[in-house]
Scaffold this active site. Structure first.
Site, PDB file in Angstrom:
ATOM      1  N   HIS A  14       0.876  -1.186   0.000  1.00 23.72           N
ATOM      2  CA  HIS A  14       0.000   0.000   0.000  1.00 23.72           C
ATOM      3  C   HIS A  14       0.904   1.223   0.000  1.00 23.72           C
ATOM      4  O   HIS A  14       1.494   1.572   1.022  1.00 23.72           O
ATOM      5  CB  HIS A  14      -0.911   0.014   1.234  1.00 23.72           C
ATOM      6  N   HIS A  16       1.578   5.357  -1.669  1.00 22.83           N
ATOM      7  CA  HIS A  16       1.208   6.547  -2.452  1.00 22.83           C
ATOM      8  C   HIS A  16       2.483   7.162  -3.033  1.00 22.83           C
ATOM      9  O   HIS A  16       3.356   7.593  -2.276  1.00 22.83           O
ATOM     10  CB  HIS A  16       0.508   7.578  -1.560  1.00 22.83           C
ATOM     11  N   ARG A  18       2.187   9.537  -5.688  1.00 27.46           N
ATOM     12  CA  ARG A  18       1.821  10.847  -6.267  1.00 27.46           C
ATOM     13  C   ARG A  18       2.310  10.942  -7.721  1.00 27.46           C
ATOM     14  O   ARG A  18       2.482   9.949  -8.397  1.00 27.46           O
ATOM     15  CB  ARG A  18       2.357  12.010  -5.428  1.00 27.46           C
ATOM     16  N   ASN A  42      -5.156   7.269  -6.002  1.00 30.99           N
ATOM     17  CA  ASN A  42      -5.911   8.492  -5.655  1.00 30.99           C
ATOM     18  C   ASN A  42      -5.190   9.768  -6.073  1.00 30.99           C
ATOM     19  O   ASN A  42      -4.953  10.667  -5.270  1.00 30.99           O
ATOM     20  CB  ASN A  42      -6.267   8.510  -4.156  1.00 30.99           C
ATOM     21  N   LYS A 100      -9.057  -0.508  -5.983  1.00 36.28           N
ATOM     22  CA  LYS A 100      -9.141   0.127  -4.664  1.00 36.28           C
ATOM     23  C   LYS A 100     -10.513   0.742  -4.454  1.00 36.28           C
ATOM     24  O   LYS A 100     -10.972   1.549  -5.263  1.00 36.28           O
ATOM     25  CB  LYS A 100      -8.061   1.210  -4.557  1.00 36.28           C
ATOM     26  N   HIS A 137     -10.503   0.673   1.618  1.00 35.09           N
ATOM     27  CA  HIS A 137     -10.336   1.668   2.687  1.00 35.09           C
ATOM     28  C   HIS A 137     -11.545   1.524   3.600  1.00 35.09           C
ATOM     29  O   HIS A 137     -12.647   1.927   3.240  1.00 35.09           O
ATOM     30  CB  HIS A 137     -10.242   3.084   2.119  1.00 35.09           C
ATOM     31  N   HIS A 175      -4.608  -0.886   5.743  1.00 32.65           N
ATOM     32  CA  HIS A 175      -4.188  -0.112   6.924  1.00 32.65           C
ATOM     33  C   HIS A 175      -5.158  -0.234   8.103  1.00 32.65           C
ATOM     34  O   HIS A 175      -5.729   0.759   8.554  1.00 32.65           O
ATOM     35  CB  HIS A 175      -3.929   1.356   6.595  1.00 32.65           C
ATOM     36  N   LEU A 220      -5.081   8.937   7.925  1.00 28.77           N
ATOM     37  CA  LEU A 220      -6.356   8.236   7.962  1.00 28.77           C
ATOM     38  C   LEU A 220      -6.154   6.786   7.526  1.00 28.77           C
ATOM     39  O   LEU A 220      -5.413   6.555   6.570  1.00 28.77           O
ATOM     40  CB  LEU A 220      -7.379   8.916   7.044  1.00 28.77           C
ATOM     41  N   ASP A 248       1.439   2.547   3.533  1.00 32.74           N
ATOM     42  CA  ASP A 248       0.590   3.730   3.366  1.00 32.74           C
ATOM     43  C   ASP A 248       1.431   4.997   3.430  1.00 32.74           C
ATOM     44  O   ASP A 248       0.951   6.049   3.865  1.00 32.74           O
ATOM     45  CB  ASP A 248      -0.545   3.750   4.395  1.00 32.74           C
ATOM     46  N   HIS A 252       2.840  14.409   1.775  1.00 30.81           N
ATOM     47  CA  HIS A 252       2.230  15.728   1.512  1.00 30.81           C
ATOM     48  C   HIS A 252       3.309  16.745   1.848  1.00 30.81           C
ATOM     49  O   HIS A 252       4.050  16.558   2.824  1.00 30.81           O
ATOM     50  CB  HIS A 252       1.018  15.980   2.415  1.00 30.81           C
TER      51      HIS A 252
HETATM   52  C1  NCD Z   1      -3.680   8.908   2.094  1.00 33.31           C
HETATM   53  C2  NCD Z   1      -3.253   9.978   1.097  1.00 33.31           C
HETATM   54  O1  NCD Z   1      -2.704  10.992   1.529  1.00 33.31           O
HETATM   55  O2  NCD Z   1      -3.417   9.787  -0.104  1.00 33.31           O
HETATM   56  N1  NCD Z   1      -3.703   9.496   3.402  1.00 33.31           N
HETATM   57  C3  NCD Z   1      -3.639   8.846   4.576  1.00 33.31           C
HETATM   58  O3  NCD Z   1      -3.784   9.473   5.620  1.00 33.31           O
HETATM   59  N2  NCD Z   1      -3.398   7.557   4.627  1.00 33.31           N
HETATM   60  C4  NCD Z   1      -4.991   8.336   1.700  1.00 33.31           C
HETATM   61  C5  NCD Z   1      -5.329   7.059   2.404  1.00 33.31           C
HETATM   62  O4  NCD Z   1      -4.704   6.033   2.194  1.00 33.31           O
HETATM   63  O5  NCD Z   1      -6.279   7.078   3.203  1.00 33.31           O
HETATM   64 ZN    ZN Z   2      -3.278   5.054   1.630  1.00 35.26          ZN
END
Ligand code: NCD
Ligand code: ZN
Length: 345
Positions: A14, A16, A18, A42, A100, A137, A175, A220, A248, A252
């Site tokens: 899992h 991200h 970007r 996402n 997803k 999720h 998660h 989250l 996860d 950011h």
């Molecule tokens: C994730 C994100 O920033 O894309 N944020 C998070 O808090 N985990 C989205 C997600 O997996 O819920």
């Molecule tokens: Zn995530």
């Protein structure tokens, strides 16, 4: 006790990554240690079709520094308009590994997610038929449900009925953050697994809120009470093959985290393996680290365990940079607030 540990090359189930400058900055942080990762879809706009996934996969491979070896396992973002045949074709071609499911509004960039679960039934039935896993999720979004209860309520109201209505559908509870999540996986042997993040093994909700608000610990699903963290640690270090690593890692930039309405997500790619080795050692379970990081995930997804290895050594505490620069702004690395004696060499 040995001060080195060699394990099959880990995978992240899992992640991200970007896009653009942030992708280029964070991808090496994962590819340095991990062989494969399930890539979350996402983006804005989300990765919805097989064609979107092919284009995103190309952007990831173009961002991979020369000499690094990494396989992105692509996912599609389930919407109420998703075409079951497009999903099946993308899976059959080997392009896409899973789909997803975000309940609409549950987390970062989830506005296009699912509101009416009946509308995605044909996709879920097709996935059950072809053996394609669904990554979920697991939080309800109802305004009247307390944010700390949203995972437990999701299991009862959404996940359990969905599993009963679609027998044979392989599901990963992404998660998980609660004792209820752990218990649900354990009591349902068939077709069910769960990822556990690095940070949820280390922090509870006090880390976010005591002594001032700590935006870099906000993610989250939000970290819960200590008893839930302990349940996650027990599950992750138990050797139970239904639990595996999904970091996860969710970068950011600092202005987006340190704000009056800060984004959810912890960036853990860089130091995840150091933290996990420390956690597993604390639990007397270093011999089970390989299962959690490198073996259980491939078994669930029907993929081979990596034939490559990585080696960790124990020594003086490792120093990681507090932030990495992305070109779009700095991203703060998750601070485990403990000395990390293990590092990948
Ligand atoms: C994730 C994100 O920033 O894309 N944020 C998070 O808090 N985990 C989205 C997600 O997996 O819920
Ligand atoms: Zn995530």
């Amino acid at each position: 006790m040995s001060r080195t540990l060699t394990i099959p090359r880990p995978d992240d189930w899992h992640l991200h990554l970007r896009d653009g400058a942030v992708l280029r900055a964070v991808l090496p942080e994962t590819a340095r240690h991990f062989g494969r990762a399930i890539i979350m879809p996402n983006l804005v706009p989300p990765v919805v079709t097989g064609a979107d996934a092919a284009a995103y996969r190309d952007r990831i491979m173009n961002a991979l520094p020369a000499g690094m070896d990494f396989t992105p396992l692509m996912t599609l973002y389930l919407t109420e308009e998703t075409d079951p045949e497009d999903v099946a074709a993308a899976h059959a071609s080997g392009l896409v590994t899973s789909v997803k499911l975000y309940p609409a509004g549950a987390t970062t960039n989830s506005a296009s997610g699912v509101r009416d679960f009946d509308r995605v039934r044909p996709v879920l039935e097709k996935m059950a038929e072809i053996g394609m896993p669904l990554c979920v999720h697991g939080e309800v979004t109802d305004a009247d449900i307390d944010i700390f209860d949203r995972e437990a309520v999701f299991i009862d109201r959404v996940l359990d009925p969905l599993r009963r209505a679609t027998p044979g559908l392989r599901i990963v509870m992404e998660h998980i953050t609660t004792q209820q999540g752990v218990d649900y996986v354990k009591s349902n042997a068939e077709n069910l697994g769960a990822t556990i993040t690095t940070h949820h093994l280390v922090i509870n909700r006090n880390h976010i809120l005591v002594g001032g608000i700590k935006p870099h610990y906000y993610c989250l699903p939000v970290a819960k009470r200590e008893e839930h963290r302990l349940a996650l640690r027990a599950a992750a270090t138990s050797g139970d093959t239904r639990f595996f690593l999904g970091t996860d890692s969710a970068p950011h930039t600092d202005p987006n985290k340190e704000s009056a309405c800060g984004c959810a997500g912890c960036f853990t790619a860089t130091n995840t393996l150091s933290i996990l080795a420390e956690v597993f050692e604390q639990e007397g379970a270093l011999d089970r680290l390989a299962g959690f990081t490198s073996e259980h995930g491939p078994a669930f997804y029907g993929l081979p365990v990596s034939t490559d290895t990585i080696t960790l050594t124990k020594g003086d505490p490792a120093a990681y940079p507090p932030k990495i620069d992305t070109g779009d702004g700095p991203v703060t690395l998750f601070d485990a607030q403990m000395p990390l004696h293990w590092r990948v060499i």
